[in-house]
Write an enzyme that holds these catalytic residues in place. Structure first.
Site, PDB file in Angstrom:
ATOM      1  N   GLY A   1      -9.150  -3.286  -3.064  1.00 59.45           N
ATOM      2  CA  GLY A   1     -10.448  -3.961  -2.881  1.00 59.45           C
ATOM      3  C   GLY A   1     -12.274  -4.267  -3.708  1.00 59.45           C
TER       4      GLY A   1
ATOM      5  N   ALA B   1      -5.002   2.626  -0.755  1.00 62.38           N
ATOM      6  CA  ALA B   1      -4.425   2.169  -1.748  1.00 62.38           C
ATOM      7  C   ALA B   1      -5.136   0.245  -1.803  1.00 62.38           C
ATOM      8  CB  ALA B   1      -3.213   2.152  -2.463  1.00 62.38           C
ATOM      9  N   ASP B   2      -5.009  -0.388  -0.797  1.00 60.47           N
ATOM     10  CA  ASP B   2      -5.490  -1.438  -0.344  1.00 60.47           C
ATOM     11  C   ASP B   2      -7.060  -2.016  -0.565  1.00 60.47           C
ATOM     12  OD1 ASP B   2      -3.443  -3.523  -0.275  1.00 60.47           O
ATOM     13  OD2 ASP B   2      -2.763  -3.512   1.466  1.00 60.47           O
ATOM     14  N   LEU B   3      -7.445  -0.758  -0.025  1.00 60.64           N
ATOM     15  CA  LEU B   3      -9.063  -0.649   0.750  1.00 60.64           C
ATOM     16  C   LEU B   3      -9.743   0.417  -1.188  1.00 60.64           C
ATOM     17  CD1 LEU B   3      -9.151   0.575   4.217  1.00 60.64           C
ATOM     18  CD2 LEU B   3      -9.358  -1.457   2.884  1.00 60.64           C
TER      19      LEU B   3
ATOM     20  N   ASP C   1       0.736  -1.480  -0.011  1.00 64.24           N
ATOM     21  CA  ASP C   1      -0.239  -0.059   0.076  1.00 64.24           C
ATOM     22  C   ASP C   1       1.297   1.268   0.358  1.00 64.24           C
ATOM     23  OD1 ASP C   1      -2.385   1.244   0.771  1.00 64.24           O
ATOM     24  OD2 ASP C   1      -1.586   2.159   1.959  1.00 64.24           O
TER      25      ASP C   1
END
Length: 403
Positions: free
Chosen positions: A171, A166-168, A138
């Site tokens: 997703g 960024a990760d979330l 991230d």
């Protein structure tokens, strides 16, 4: 009845992007089967804080899911995985690009078994391109994607967004891509590969920055809490802390000045336009804070609310997790876990009038549903026993009741 009732999802995920994507799908009612390595499972299981010996973050990120422990590097484990995929609608994975293909479980391999399969791959940089083979987390996506160049205070050290944004959002894009591809499948009968990345998720936020750069060539920088082009739209200091305001329309700017007794600013033509006020923030904000610093946050917020000015106190998470508004809307809820007991959950941000989201069990024990799911896929008791005996599969000694 839930929005995704009848949809079957297989996850090969770890940490954040894929598990967060499938958490959305599970909340929407899909049956999500989380496939984990028997030797420890998803790495988040080892990340604290812990309750009753179990990862508290894992129990929240993996709610409403079933766990199947399979060694995909084992020929028999991979064969059992293919049986899972034969009846799946969606597969979501976030291994390094090419890793699933090396196992013989890439999109082209599995579509021959299941032509309608929607195959979602989440990665740091995407499935191709010069960066594809590099590890990407991230913070790297926030850095390369520009977010860290506009986050923090002017002249300060580099700062990332406080949550793994960024990760979330990768997703979320993965989940949106999955349901969109499912809709396309109803029209074409064919599945497809959906490629989402942390980098492109991070860059997709740059609406204001792109508007400025592509129009003028100007590169944005960190502005603290201030807006890129209008003012006042930021945090302002009070006697006991801070509050945020957004007085950028003529109506809210007038209400702001009236609420704080700053009506003299209304007569200053330099402040008539929100964009002009932004250019004069260096003098406008100190003039505002000379007044707000004499009042508590509650007093400022109450006065602004009375005039219809958008505003809010800055809450820490102890206040957020006991917020009266969120509690009245029953945003928080408890999910049961066989060893941790009730596990407080963050609610889904999606509310449906007719098909509510699911509120089932907390994240499952490793391999809690291995035997049951393999039976559902048509494996015989002898085949399951062999997988368990070889260590290609594992079953939790205290299975979590399946959702």
């Amino acid at each position: 009845m839930t929005p995704l009732s009848g949809i079957r999802v297989v996850e090969v995920g770890a940490f954040m992007a894929a598990p967060f994507a499938t958490m959305q799908l599970a909340d929407l009612g899909a049956t999500v089967i989380k496939v984990e390595n028997p030797a420890g499972g998803d790495q988040v299981r080892a990340i604290g804080p812990f309750a009753a010996g179990h990862s508290s973050p894992f129990a929240r990120l993996n709610r409403n899911k079933r766990s199947v422990a399979l060694d995909l590097k084992s020929p028999d484990g991979a064969a059992a995985f293919r049986r899972l995929v034969e009846s799946a609608d969606v597969l979501v994975e976030n291994l390094r690009p090419g890793a699933m293909r090396k196992l013989g479980l890439g999109f082209d391999d599995l579509r021959t078994l299941n032509p309608g399969l929607v195959y979602v791959s989440a990665s740091g940089w995407g499935q191709d391109g010069p960066l594809a083979d590099l590890p990407g987390l991230d913070i790297m996506a926030q850095a390369r994607g520009g977010l860290m160049s506009v986050t923090g205070m002017p002249g300060g050290d580099p700062v990332k967004v406080g949550v793994p944004i960024a990760d979330l959002v990768c997703g979320l894009y993965g989940a949106l891509g999955a349901v969109s591809a499912l809709h396309a499948r109803t029209l074409t009968g064919q599945g497809q590969h959906v490629d989402v990345s942390l980098l492109e998720s991070a860059v997709s936020f740059a609406i204001w920055e792109a508007g400025k750069f592509f129009a003028t060539g100007e590169v944005g920088g960190p502005l603290g809490s201030a807006h890129q082009s209008t003012a006042p739209y930021q945090a302002i200091r009070t006697a006991d802390g801070w509050c945020t305001v957004g007085a950028v329309t003529p109506k809210t700017w007038r209400g702001f000045c009236v609420a704080l007794g700053l009506t003299g600013l209304l007569d200053d033509e330099r402040y008539a336009d929100a964009h002009d006020r932004h250019g004069l923030r260096h003098e406008l904000i100190p003039a505002i804070e000379r007044v707000t610093a004499e009042r508590t946050t509650a007093e400022v917020v109450t006065a602004l609310e009375a005039e219809g000015v958008p505003c809010a106190p800055i809450s820490d998470y102890s206040q957020v997790f006991d917020d009266a508004h969120l509690n009245q809307r029953r945003f928080f809820w408890d999910a049961e876990h066989p060893e941790m007991g009730p596990v407080r959950q963050l609610g889904s941000a999606m509310r449906f009038s007719e098909t509510p989201t699911r509120r089932g069990p907390a994240g499952p024990l490793l391999g809690a549903d291995t035997v049951e799911v393999l039976r559902e896929c048509g494996l015989t008791e002898q085949e399951i026993d062999r997988l368990l005996a070889e260590g290609a599969a594992a079953q939790s000694p205290t299975p979590l009741e399946s959702s």
